[in-house]
Design a protein around this motif. Sequence first.
Motif, mmCIF file in Angstrom:
data_model
loop_
_atom_site.group_PDB
_atom_site.id
_atom_site.type_symbol
_atom_site.label_atom_id
_atom_site.label_comp_id
_atom_site.label_asym_id
_atom_site.label_seq_id
_atom_site.Cartn_x
_atom_site.Cartn_y
_atom_site.Cartn_z
ATOM 1 N N GLY A 151 0.794 -1.312 -0.065
ATOM 2 C CA GLY A 151 -0.246 0.093 -0.150
ATOM 3 C C GLY A 151 1.139 1.378 0.045
ATOM 4 N N CYS A 152 0.402 2.228 0.879
ATOM 5 C CA CYS A 152 0.980 3.216 0.757
ATOM 6 C C CYS A 152 1.634 3.730 1.824
ATOM 7 C CB CYS A 152 0.150 4.966 0.282
ATOM 8 S SG CYS A 152 -1.828 4.469 0.475
ATOM 9 N N LEU A 153 1.205 3.500 2.515
ATOM 10 C CA LEU A 153 1.812 4.179 4.403
ATOM 11 C C LEU A 153 2.597 3.326 4.755
ATOM 12 C CD1 LEU A 153 -1.850 4.532 5.612
ATOM 13 C CD2 LEU A 153 -0.356 6.585 4.341
ATOM 14 N N LEU A 154 3.066 2.551 4.335
ATOM 15 C CA LEU A 154 4.435 2.087 4.930
ATOM 16 C C LEU A 154 5.890 2.943 4.722
ATOM 17 C CD1 LEU A 154 3.755 -2.447 5.024
ATOM 18 C CD2 LEU A 154 4.132 -0.281 7.091
ATOM 19 N N LEU A 155 5.450 2.775 3.305
ATOM 20 C CA LEU A 155 6.826 3.421 2.152
ATOM 21 C C LEU A 155 7.046 4.978 2.191
ATOM 22 C CD1 LEU A 155 6.176 0.856 0.044
ATOM 23 C CD2 LEU A 155 7.982 0.855 1.551
ATOM 24 N N ARG A 156 5.826 5.313 2.372
ATOM 25 C CA ARG A 156 5.513 6.363 2.269
ATOM 26 C C ARG A 156 4.902 7.981 2.841
ATOM 27 N NH1 ARG A 156 4.003 4.457 -3.444
ATOM 28 N NH2 ARG A 156 1.426 5.375 -2.921
ATOM 29 N N PRO A 157 5.603 8.946 2.947
ATOM 30 C CA PRO A 157 6.655 9.557 1.863
ATOM 31 C C PRO A 157 8.174 9.309 2.839
ATOM 32 C CG PRO A 157 6.380 11.323 3.480
ATOM 33 C CD PRO A 157 4.902 10.078 3.789
ATOM 34 N N GLY A 158 9.135 8.158 1.403
ATOM 35 C CA GLY A 158 10.298 7.591 1.605
ATOM 36 C C GLY A 158 11.249 8.017 2.982
ATOM 37 N N LYS A 159 11.524 10.001 2.221
ATOM 38 C CA LYS A 159 12.528 10.030 3.172
ATOM 39 C C LYS A 159 11.911 10.405 5.031
ATOM 40 C CE LYS A 159 11.482 14.962 2.760
ATOM 41 N NZ LYS A 159 10.434 16.031 1.984
ATOM 42 N N VAL A 160 11.012 10.154 5.243
ATOM 43 C CA VAL A 160 10.309 9.809 6.416
ATOM 44 C C VAL A 160 10.124 9.200 6.748
ATOM 45 C CG1 VAL A 160 9.055 10.305 8.405
ATOM 46 C CG2 VAL A 160 9.850 12.492 6.366
#
Lengths: 261, 127
Positions: A151-160
């Motif tokens: 999904g989205c929330l584990l990985l993004r935003p990547g720098k955080v």
Amino acid sequence: MTFSYYPGCTLKTKAKDLDRYGRKAAEALGVTLEELPDWQCCGGTFSMSKDEIASKLSAVRSLASAKDKGNDLVTLCSACHNVLKQTNDAMKNDPDFSAKANNYMKLDVPYNGETNVIHYLEMLRDKVGFDKIAEKVTNPLTGKKIAAYYGCLLLRPGKVMQMDNPENPTIIEDFIKAIGAEPVVYPYRNECCGGYVTMEDKALAKKKSNKVALSAAENGADMIITACPLCLYNLNKNADESDIPVYYFTELLAEALGVKD
Amino acid sequence: MSKVTKEQVLRSSGVNVLKCMRCGKCSATCPSYDEMEYHPHQFVYMVEKGDLEPLLNSDSIYKCLSCYACVERCPRGVEPAKVVEGIRNAVLRQSGMNHIKAENIPEMLDEDLPQQAIVSAFRKYKR
Ligand code: SF4
Ligand code: SF4
Ligand code: SF4
Ligand code: SF4
């Protein structure tokens, strides 16, 4: 190994299995998860606006209480993880926000993002080690083809988030190998399922969820695993063109470790 | 609606819209592209121009999924989602502009819907 643990509101209600199997598996791996005694619901989604202060305070309170305990804080729900991680980053790197938040909270000692927040999957990879997990597997899921849904929330935003490469992650695939199964890589594993839009626009949620579920099935997966209760809901209920089963990764871990009841 | 200013949106979002080179990559990767009247790159561009009124009045602000794909994939680090959120919050902060109302929640519920969806929807669609 002892960690503080933030379960979150959904794991206390609709997603009890994510929590229950996560605790059982941790125990089998010799990990002690101490639930934060005074955690509060994080609010479900991080407010990106810099001038939103009050809605971020419950997350700050949980983070500050984990600092007092002195251990890394382990999360399990992808959404909680994202909120806590982004809030912690703002406390560390946005002096204006952290000054305002500290001012509201009136803690004895100001909190400035000292707590180290890690997701359960990072605990498995970085603290326990996937090789150690593989050694403890008594009931390998041999022959099962499993699609990891980030999904989205584990990985993004990547720098955080800094969990893995946001465009080409491997952490859940490595987990799948550790429990003896075969990972299936498919194009939609890190594209959004629609998330909370199921409350606003059901048709949009269905469209997005179907894309993910069909993409996993077309690439030969028998099942999908996730760390997020809302992903599970969307892929089960809103992906109505596919009947591929969806499980929490902790359930499969407990099964492989022989502690699933 | 009382006047929402460009400065207000820029301050709230923390985005430097001048960094945008208008490549359109954010919109190309946006999962809600088809549902949006104005797309992420247009939010950035129109805020830069001070052309806020169409954005403030468009349903596009409720179609963003906060998936951070545009944030991750923008080659210039513009973070378009924060502009969308800045506009949406400016609208929601006007009294009476709640996009969902608490009394409408019960009809949206089904037995499996996680709390997370409700809490998130409250945060994204109302004050
Ligand atoms: S993300 Fe969800 S489950 Fe986690 S505490 Fe927050 S609202 Fe509750
Ligand atoms: S629920 Fe959908 S929106 Fe949320 S993390 Fe899961 S993928 Fe993203
Ligand atoms: S991807 Fe970035 S640079 Fe390209 S149009 Fe969008 S905001 Fe502008
Ligand atoms: S965060 Fe919103 S605007 Fe950006 S890609 Fe996702 S849905 Fe589109």
